[in-house]
Design an enzyme around this catalytic site. Structure first.
Site, short mmCIF file in Angstrom:
data_model
loop_
_atom_site.label_atom_id
_atom_site.label_comp_id
_atom_site.label_asym_id
_atom_site.label_seq_id
_atom_site.Cartn_x
_atom_site.Cartn_y
_atom_site.Cartn_z
N ASN A 213 0.86 -1.20 0.00
CA ASN A 213 0.00 0.00 0.00
C ASN A 213 0.89 1.24 0.00
OD1 ASN A 213 0.61 0.70 2.86
ND2 ASN A 213 -0.37 -1.27 3.20
N ASP A 283 -4.09 -6.57 4.68
CA ASP A 283 -5.14 -7.43 5.24
C ASP A 283 -5.16 -8.80 4.58
OD1 ASP A 283 -6.09 -5.61 7.10
OD2 ASP A 283 -7.34 -4.58 5.62
N LYS A 293 9.58 -16.61 -10.72
CA LYS A 293 8.78 -15.55 -11.32
C LYS A 293 7.64 -16.15 -12.16
CE LYS A 293 9.06 -11.62 -14.39
NZ LYS A 293 9.72 -11.14 -15.59
N PHE A 328 -4.80 2.35 14.81
CA PHE A 328 -5.15 3.41 13.86
C PHE A 328 -6.26 2.90 12.95
CE2 PHE A 328 -1.95 6.89 13.79
CZ PHE A 328 -1.26 6.50 14.93
N LYS A 342 -14.04 -0.99 15.33
CA LYS A 342 -12.67 -1.51 15.45
C LYS A 342 -12.17 -1.48 16.88
CE LYS A 342 -11.22 -0.74 10.93
NZ LYS A 342 -10.72 0.14 9.90
N LYS A 346 -11.31 -5.12 18.37
CA LYS A 346 -9.89 -5.43 18.57
C LYS A 346 -9.45 -5.19 20.02
CE LYS A 346 -8.80 -4.41 13.72
NZ LYS A 346 -7.70 -4.28 12.78
N1 CTP Z 1 -3.84 -4.01 11.90
C1 CTP Z 1 -3.04 -5.00 12.38
N2 CTP Z 1 -2.93 -6.19 11.70
C2 CTP Z 1 -3.60 -6.37 10.55
C3 CTP Z 1 -4.42 -5.35 10.04
C4 CTP Z 1 -4.53 -4.17 10.73
O1 CTP Z 1 -2.43 -4.82 13.43
N3 CTP Z 1 -3.47 -7.53 9.91
C5 CTP Z 1 -3.96 -2.77 12.68
C6 CTP Z 1 -3.40 -1.54 12.01
O2 CTP Z 1 -2.04 -1.36 12.34
C7 CTP Z 1 -4.27 -0.45 12.59
C8 CTP Z 1 -5.61 -1.13 12.81
O3 CTP Z 1 -5.33 -2.53 12.85
O4 CTP Z 1 -3.80 -0.03 13.87
C9 CTP Z 1 -6.67 -0.84 11.79
O5 CTP Z 1 -6.34 -1.35 10.57
P1 CTP Z 1 -7.40 -1.41 9.35
O6 CTP Z 1 -6.69 -2.10 8.24
O7 CTP Z 1 -7.96 -0.08 9.09
O8 CTP Z 1 -8.53 -2.24 9.98
P2 CTP Z 1 -9.16 -3.58 9.56
O9 CTP Z 1 -9.56 -4.24 10.80
O10 CTP Z 1 -8.26 -4.33 8.68
O11 CTP Z 1 -10.48 -3.14 8.82
P3 CTP Z 1 -10.80 -2.67 7.33
O12 CTP Z 1 -9.56 -2.93 6.49
O13 CTP Z 1 -11.93 -3.48 6.98
O14 CTP Z 1 -11.08 -1.21 7.44
#
Ligand code: CTP
Length: 411
Positions: A213, A283, A293, A328, A342, A346
């Site tokens: 990303n 994610d 490759k 975050f 969240k 979490k």
């Molecule tokens: N995070 C994490 N581990 C992951 C994904 C996310 O620790 N595999 C943490 C990020 O560092 C951040 C928080 O979770 O502090 C929110 O991440 P985000 O990607 O926005 O949340 P998701 O739960 O993945 O929800 P969505 O992508 O559906 O918004």
């Protein structure tokens, strides 16, 4: 000012600004510091050993091979003696040698052997100051924890004007004192063990491709710097970040994938007081990363993705009562509702919310605008500021929240 009895090594390299170093030595002595001067050969073209030894009250170390009063290992005994090395002025040449580990005179040899805080005050012509090689050397020194008193803008000895003037002796004195001064390390943060995740992760598709990303890691790097400045022990678990902390954190563990970040974070968590999870963790990852490759065969292809482990949720599940956990959220719609969801799912104590709809917020910008959502249900929105200032606001918010919690639920 906290300099009483401190042993300050004043390093001088060859620039006209060396005349101002005589004032710096006087100021240091006035504050009660012990001073010893270490000079490059060129420095002695600008100031004399007699002036330096008279003002510092100590012999000057400039000749590595003097048969009279030095031993062959004087650089080591000087390095052992000093609590701090203040190099003023630091020329482009000396900074370059520091950066490359070149030890060819009394000062560069001492620097290479010195393991305690180093503060440098560069001074040079403005074109030299902006030279990419000099900038790269300064950047690599910063990354290794060297502190800089930036050169000031003004008339220069060469007759032109611009950035390059050595900072005034009073400024260098104040920065030297700040490195000893415990007031910059707050009582709340000092010695706190903080797990900080930062930057993006990269999920391999094959040896040459990955999913990632746009995170540059700037917010995480800023948090690392402010935490370190406040005296916290930062355990930085970071993906491949374009922006690095200016100060070396207490410990840094570089990772590439979400799985590595998960493993390293979980291994550290039980020993931490706090977790601040600012990383933009992928994610999903490819179900299998091909060893070779992938060649193109057909017009379309499918990539099977599986979910990565959620680090924040895992830390939340094993969180002990004394541990504080902040995550975050970067949202594009239903920001508050998504962030609240969240926070609970979490088991975090705080969600720092970024909205992609706010101008000046999000990936790759120097600024950010965040809102805070905690378990009290209140939402507080900050101003759009530089990421360093936002990092300070985040830490202030956390400190305030923990202090209020301990007042309302004393242990
Ligand atoms: N995070 C994490 N581990 C992951 C994904 C996310 O620790 N595999 C943490 C990020 O560092 C951040 C928080 O979770 O502090 C929110 O991440 P985000 O990607 O926005 O949340 P998701 O739960 O993945 O929800 P969505 O992508 O559906 O918004």
């Amino acid at each position: 000012m906290g300099l009483q009895g401190k042993r300050v090594l004043v390093g001088i390299s060859g620039g006209i600004a060396a005349y101002k170093t005589l004032f710096l030595i006087r100021l240091l002595k006035k504050e009660g510091a012990e001073v010893r001067c270490v000079c490059t050969p060129s420095a002695l073209q600008f100031v004399t050993p007699l002036s330096l030894s008279t003002l510092s009250g100590n012999a000057v170390y400039s000749d590595m091979f003097s048969p009279v009063n030095q031993t062959a290992t004087a650089h080591i005994s000087y390095a052992d003696w000093g609590d701090i090395l203040v190099v003023a002025p630091a020329t482009a040449n000396t900074l370059g040698k520091f950066a490359l580990g070149i030890a060819d005179n009394a000062l560069t040899t001492l620097y290479t052997a010195f393991t305690k805080p180093v503060l440098v005050a560069p001074a040079m012509n403005t074109n030299m100051y902006r030279n990419p090689a000099v900038e790269a050397n300064m950047e690599s020194l910063r990354k290794r924890g060297v502190r800089f008193v930036e050169a000031e803008i003004g008339p220069l000895a060469c007759g032109c004007a611009g950035q390059g003037r050595m900072a005034e002796p009073e400024t260098i004195l104040a920065e030297t004192a700040a490195l000893f001064d415990n007031t910059s390390a707050s009582a709340f943060w000092r010695e706190k063990k903080v797990l900080l995740t930062a930057g993006p992760t990269q999920e391999a598709i094959d040896p040459v491709r990955y999913i990632s990303n746009h995170s540059t890691g700037l917010m995480g790097a800023s948090l690392s710097d402010v935490l370190t400045e406040r005296g916290a022990q930062v355990y930085l678990v970071c993906g491949p970040m374009k922006n690095q902390p200016a100060r070396e954190p207490y410990r840094r563990i570089s990772v590439t994938s979400a799985a590595e970040m998960y493993r390293e974070s979980l291994a550290l968590w039980s020993g931490m007081d706090m977790g601040i999870l600012s990383a933009a963790v992928a994610d999903y990852r490819p179900k299998t990363a091909c060893g070779q490759k992938i060649k193109k065969h057909e017009a379309e292809t499918m990539l099977e993705l599986v979910k990565t482990d959620d680090i924040l949720a895992s830390l939340g599940r094993s969180k002990k009562p004394h541990q504080f956990l902040a995550g975050f959220a970067l949202e594009t719609e239903n920001e508050t509702a998504n962030a609240a969801e969240k926070l609970h799912r979490k088991n975090a104590d705080l969600i720092v919310l970024n909205s992609m709809r706010d101008a000046g917020a999000g990936f790759g910008t120097a600024t950010n605008k965040v809102s805070f959502l905690d378990k009290t249900g209140q939402i507080v929105t900050g101003e759009c500021k530089g990421k360093g200032a936002v990092a300070a606001d985040i830490l202030d918010y956390i400190e305030n929240l923990i202090c209020v919690q301990s007042l309302t639920h004393p242990a």
